[in-house]
Write a protein that holds these residues in place. Structure first.
Motif, short mmCIF file in Angstrom:
data_model
loop_
_atom_site.label_atom_id
_atom_site.label_comp_id
_atom_site.label_asym_id
_atom_site.label_seq_id
_atom_site.Cartn_x
_atom_site.Cartn_y
_atom_site.Cartn_z
N SER A 92 0.83 -1.21 0.00
CA SER A 92 0.00 0.00 0.00
C SER A 92 0.86 1.25 0.00
O SER A 92 1.85 1.34 0.75
N GLY A 93 0.50 2.21 -0.85
CA GLY A 93 1.15 3.50 -0.81
C GLY A 93 0.66 4.30 0.39
O GLY A 93 -0.20 3.85 1.16
N THR A 94 1.20 5.50 0.56
CA THR A 94 0.79 6.35 1.67
C THR A 94 -0.49 7.09 1.32
O THR A 94 -0.57 7.72 0.26
N ASP A 95 -1.48 7.03 2.21
CA ASP A 95 -2.76 7.70 1.97
C ASP A 95 -2.65 9.20 2.23
O ASP A 95 -1.85 9.65 3.06
N ASP A 153 -10.52 14.22 -0.73
CA ASP A 153 -10.68 14.83 -2.06
C ASP A 153 -9.38 15.45 -2.57
O ASP A 153 -9.38 16.49 -3.22
N SER A 154 -8.27 14.82 -2.26
CA SER A 154 -6.98 15.30 -2.76
C SER A 154 -6.80 14.82 -4.20
O SER A 154 -7.14 13.69 -4.54
N SER A 155 -6.26 15.69 -5.02
CA SER A 155 -6.13 15.34 -6.44
C SER A 155 -4.84 14.59 -6.75
O SER A 155 -4.77 13.87 -7.73
N ASP A 156 -3.81 14.76 -5.93
CA ASP A 156 -2.51 14.14 -6.20
C ASP A 156 -2.14 13.18 -5.07
O ASP A 156 -2.43 13.43 -3.89
N PRO A 157 -1.47 12.07 -5.41
CA PRO A 157 -0.99 11.16 -4.37
C PRO A 157 0.12 11.82 -3.55
O PRO A 157 0.66 12.87 -3.92
N ASP A 210 -9.07 4.06 -3.66
CA ASP A 210 -9.93 5.13 -3.15
C ASP A 210 -9.41 6.46 -3.68
O ASP A 210 -8.35 6.93 -3.25
N LYS A 211 -10.15 7.06 -4.61
CA LYS A 211 -9.69 8.29 -5.24
C LYS A 211 -9.67 9.45 -4.26
O LYS A 211 -8.80 10.33 -4.33
N SER A 212 -10.63 9.50 -3.34
CA SER A 212 -10.69 10.62 -2.41
C SER A 212 -9.47 10.65 -1.48
O SER A 212 -8.99 11.72 -1.10
N LYS A 213 -8.94 9.48 -1.13
CA LYS A 213 -7.76 9.40 -0.27
C LYS A 213 -6.48 9.15 -1.06
O LYS A 213 -5.40 9.07 -0.47
N GLN A 214 -6.62 9.01 -2.39
CA GLN A 214 -5.48 8.65 -3.24
C GLN A 214 -4.80 7.39 -2.69
O GLN A 214 -3.57 7.32 -2.56
N GLU A 215 -5.65 6.41 -2.39
CA GLU A 215 -5.15 5.14 -1.84
C GLU A 215 -4.80 4.20 -3.00
O GLU A 215 -5.66 3.81 -3.78
N GLU A 227 3.92 12.25 -1.93
CA GLU A 227 5.22 12.22 -2.59
C GLU A 227 5.76 10.79 -2.67
O GLU A 227 6.28 10.36 -3.71
N ASN A 228 5.69 10.05 -1.56
CA ASN A 228 6.21 8.68 -1.56
C ASN A 228 5.45 7.79 -2.52
O ASN A 228 6.04 6.96 -3.23
N THR A 229 4.13 7.95 -2.56
CA THR A 229 3.33 7.14 -3.49
C THR A 229 3.68 7.48 -4.93
O THR A 229 3.72 6.59 -5.80
N GLN A 230 3.95 8.75 -5.21
CA GLN A 230 4.33 9.14 -6.57
C GLN A 230 5.63 8.47 -7.01
O GLN A 230 5.81 8.17 -8.19
N ARG A 231 6.53 8.22 -6.07
CA ARG A 231 7.78 7.55 -6.43
C ARG A 231 7.50 6.12 -6.91
O ARG A 231 8.13 5.64 -7.86
N LEU A 232 6.57 5.44 -6.25
CA LEU A 232 6.21 4.08 -6.67
C LEU A 232 5.51 4.10 -8.03
O LEU A 232 5.74 3.22 -8.87
N ILE A 233 4.66 5.10 -8.24
CA ILE A 233 3.97 5.22 -9.53
C ILE A 233 4.99 5.47 -10.64
O ILE A 233 4.90 4.90 -11.74
#
Length: 515
Positions: free
Chosen positions: A407-410, A415-419, A473-478, A421-427
Motif C-alpha cells: 500500500s502507498g501512503t494515503d 478529495d486530494s487530487s494528487d498522491p 480510493d480516489k478521495s484518499k489517493q489510496e 510524494e512517496n506514493t508518486q515515487r512508486l507510480i
C-alpha cells in the motif's frame, strides 16, 4: 688476384631456385601469422580458396555437431588459465572463424602480463592453489521462496499475471552474483613491516585473541579446500562449511580486537590468503552461496576500515527501549570510507540476507534512505527501496514471498487530487522506470504468521519489480502496488537452516540491546 672489372659469375640455377622458394615460404608464413592474429582464415584470405572448394577437397567433413572446447565468457578455445567447459558447435560456425586457435591470444596475454607492474609487497608471490577468478556460472538458481504451500488470493484486480513487457527479470549485471575483489586499500599499503612488528609486540589481550582466531579461520579455509581436492564425503564437507560459517559470523559480530594491523598481519584482504578465497572459490571447491555472500559482506566492511562489532556502531544512542530517538553519529557520516548513500537502484554493495537491528542501521549502511518512512526514492527517478512492516490499520499489504501487494501512503486530506510524494515515487517506478527494480527489506514488525518475517530487526530480501498498481480510493489517493521478485536470485533467507539470517550470534547481540 681476381679481376674486379669482370662481372661475378652467376649462381647455380638450383641454388637460385632454393633461395626463391625459401623467400616465398617465409613470406607465406608471415602472412599466415598475420591472418591468425586478426582471427581470419588463411585459406580464404591468403590463398583465396572458398569454403566450397575446401569441402570438395575433404578438408571440412560434413558432420552434425562437433564438440569444441571453449570458454563460457568469450566463446573461443580456452586460453591458459581459463575455466573450461564443452559446448556443441555447428560446423558452419567453425568455417566462419567463430572459434579460432587461441595460441596467438595466449601469447599476447603473456606479453601483457610480463609488462604489468609487480604486486604489492605484502601479497605472497605465489598462491598455494589455483583460483577460479574468471568463471561465472551460466545460470544462477531461481528463487523458490514462496512456492511452498498454497498462495493466498488477494481480493483485488492485481491478482493477474504481469504484462509481458514488465517481466520480473533482473538485468544480467544485477542477477549474477559475482564477487570481484577490490584493489588493496591505501590504508593497508601504508603499513610497513617495522611499524606493524613494533605495534603488535605491545601487550593487548583482545588483539592477541583476534590473531589466533583469524589464524584458525584461515586454517578452516585450508581444510575445506583440502577436503574438496581429496574428494571427501559430502557430509564431511558440510561439517567444515558449518565451522567456516561460524568463523565468518563471529568475525562480523563478536570478535573483538580486530584492527588494521591485525588485518594486515593475517592478510585477510589478499586473494591468496584471505576472504577472497571464500567468495571467489577455487577450481576444486565452490562454497555455498550464503557463505560466499557473508564472506563478501565481511570483506567490504574491513576494506573500508569498519572493524567495530557493535551492532549500533556509528549510531548515537539514547536510553530508550524503542530506539526512536537514536541518530547517526556526525563523525561517522563525515568519514568518506564509511558513509554510504542509499540513492541508487539495484542491489549495490548489499548481499542477500544482510541484517540490521534497527531501520536507522539500515540507513547507516546505505540499504534504505529514511529511518522512519517505508518508501525511499527521488523525484524523476522512482523508488529505490521499501520496507515491509505491516503498515497498520487500513493498509491492504499482502506478502507471499515472491509476490507482494504493498500500500502507498494515503492522503490525510479528503478529495486530494494528487498522491503523496512517496506514493508518486512508486507510480514513477511502475510507469516510467519498469526496468529499475527496488530493494525490499522485511521488518520483524510484520505479522507473526508471516513465514518470511525476520525474527528480529530488518533483513534485505532482494530486488523486486513494480509491475502494476490500482487506485482503490480516489478521495484518499489510496493505491495498491503489485511487486514481483526478480528471477535469478537466491532464496529468501527465512528458512530454519544454515543460511538463515539473522544468525544466532546476531540474535544474541540483539537481545543484549533490550536488557
Amino acid at each position: 688476384m681476381a679481376d674486379r672489372s669482370k662481372p661475378a659469375s652467376r649462381l647455380p640455377a638450383w641454388l637460385v631456385d632454393q633461395q626463391s622458394l625459401a623467400a616465398k615460404a617465409s613470406d607465406e608464413f608471415w602472412k599466415i601469422g598475420q591472418a591468425k592474429n586478426r582471427g581470419d582464415d588463411p585459406m580464404t584470405t591468403i590463398y583465396n580458396i572458398s569454403d566450397e572448394a575446401l569441402e570438395k577437397l575433404g578438408i571440412f567433413k560434413k558432420v552434425e555437431k562437433l564438440q569444441v572446447e571453449v570458454t563460457e565468457s568469450q566463446g573461443r578455445p580456452s586460453a591458459i588459465g581459463e575455466q573450461r567447459q564443452f559446448v556443441s558447435v555447428e560446423p558452419d560456425k567453425i568455417r566462419k572463424n567463430e572459434f579460432r586457435d587461441s595460441r596467438p591470444l595466449a601469447k599476447v596475454q603473456k606479453r601483457k602480463a610480463s609488462k604489468s607492474p609487480a604486486r604489492d609487497s605484502i601479497e605472497p608471490r605465489k598462491a598455494s592453489r589455483t583460483l577460479n577468478t574468471g568463471f561465472v556460472p551460466a545460470e544462477m538458481p531461481i528463487a523458490e521462496s514462496s512456492k511452498v504451500g498454497a498462495a493466498r488470493k488477494p481480493s483485488t484486480s492485481l491478482d493477474r499475471p504481469a504484462a509481458e513487457d514488465r517481466s520480473a527479470k533482473v538485468p544480467k549485471s544485477e542477477a549474477e552474483t559475482k564477487y570481484e575483489p577490490k584493489d588493496l586499500p591505501e590504508w593497508l599499503k601504508t603499513i610497513n613491516n617495522v611499524t606493524m612488528a613494533r605495534e603488535l609486540k605491545r601487550p593487548d589481550k583482545e588483539r592477541t585473541q583476534a590473531l589466533r582466531s583469524l589464524d584458525a579461520f584461515k586454517d578452516c579455509i585450508r581444510r575445506c579446500e583440502d577436503a574438496a581436492a581429496a574428494k571427501k564425503p559430502e557430509a564431511q564437507l558440510e561439517k567444515l562449511f558449518e565451522e567456516l560459517r561460524d568463523h565468518v559470523h563471529k568475525a562480523e559480530i563478536v570478535l573483538k580486537g580486530v584492527d588494521k594491523l591485525v588485518v594486515r598481519k593475517t592478510n585477510m584482504l589478499t586473494i591468496q590468503n584471505g576472504l577472497p578465497r571464500i567468495f571467489m572459490g577455487t577450481i576444486d571447491l565452490d562454497y555455498p552461496w550464503d557463505l560466499r555472500a557473508d564472506a563478501w559482506q565481511l570483506y567490504l566492511r574491513w576494506h573500508r576500515q569498519d572493524f567495530k562489532t557493535d551492532l549500533l556502531r556509528g549510531i548515537v544512542t539514547r536510553k530508550e527501549k524503542d530506539r526512536a530517538s537514536d541518530r547517526i553519529d556526525p563523525e561517522w557520516a563525515k568519514d568518506p570510507l564509511k558513509k554510504i548513500p542509499a540513492n541508487y537502484h539495484g542491489q549495490g554493495h548489499l548481499v542477500l540476507g544482510q541484517w540490521w537491528p534497527t531501520q536507522l542501521c539500515a540507513v547507516r549502511d546505505g540499504a534504505h534512505g529514511t529511518p522512519q518512512g517505508g518508501i525511499w526514492g527521488a523525484k524523476g527517478k522512482g523508488a529505490y527501496s521499501i520496507v515491509l512492516s505491516g503498515g497498520g490499520p487500513g493498509y491492504k499489504d499482502r506478502d507471499e514471498g515472491d509476490t507482494i501487494w504493498y500500500s502507498g501512503t494515503d492522503k490525510k486530506e479528503a478529495d486530494s487530487s494528487d498522491p503523496t510524494e512517496n506514493t508518486q515515487r512508486l507510480i514513477e517506478s511502475c510507469d516510467e522506470f519498469p526496468d529499475r527494480p527496488v530493494r525490499v527489506l522485511r521488518s520483524s514488525q510484520l505479522s507473526a504468521t508471516n513465514r518470511y518475517r525476520p525474527k528480529y530487526g530488518l533483513r534485505y530480501d532482494g530486488l523486486y519489480r513494480l509491475v502494476e498498481y490500482e487506485l482503490l480510493d480516489k478521495s484518499k489517493q489510496e493505491h495498491l502496488f503489485k511487486l514481483v521478485r526478480c528471477e535469478n536470485q537466491n532464496p529468501i533467507r527465512c528458512e530454519n537452516n544454515a543460511a538463515r539470517r539473522p544468525t544466532k550470534y546476531e540474535e544474541e547481540e540483539f537481545l543484549k540491546l533490550k536488557r
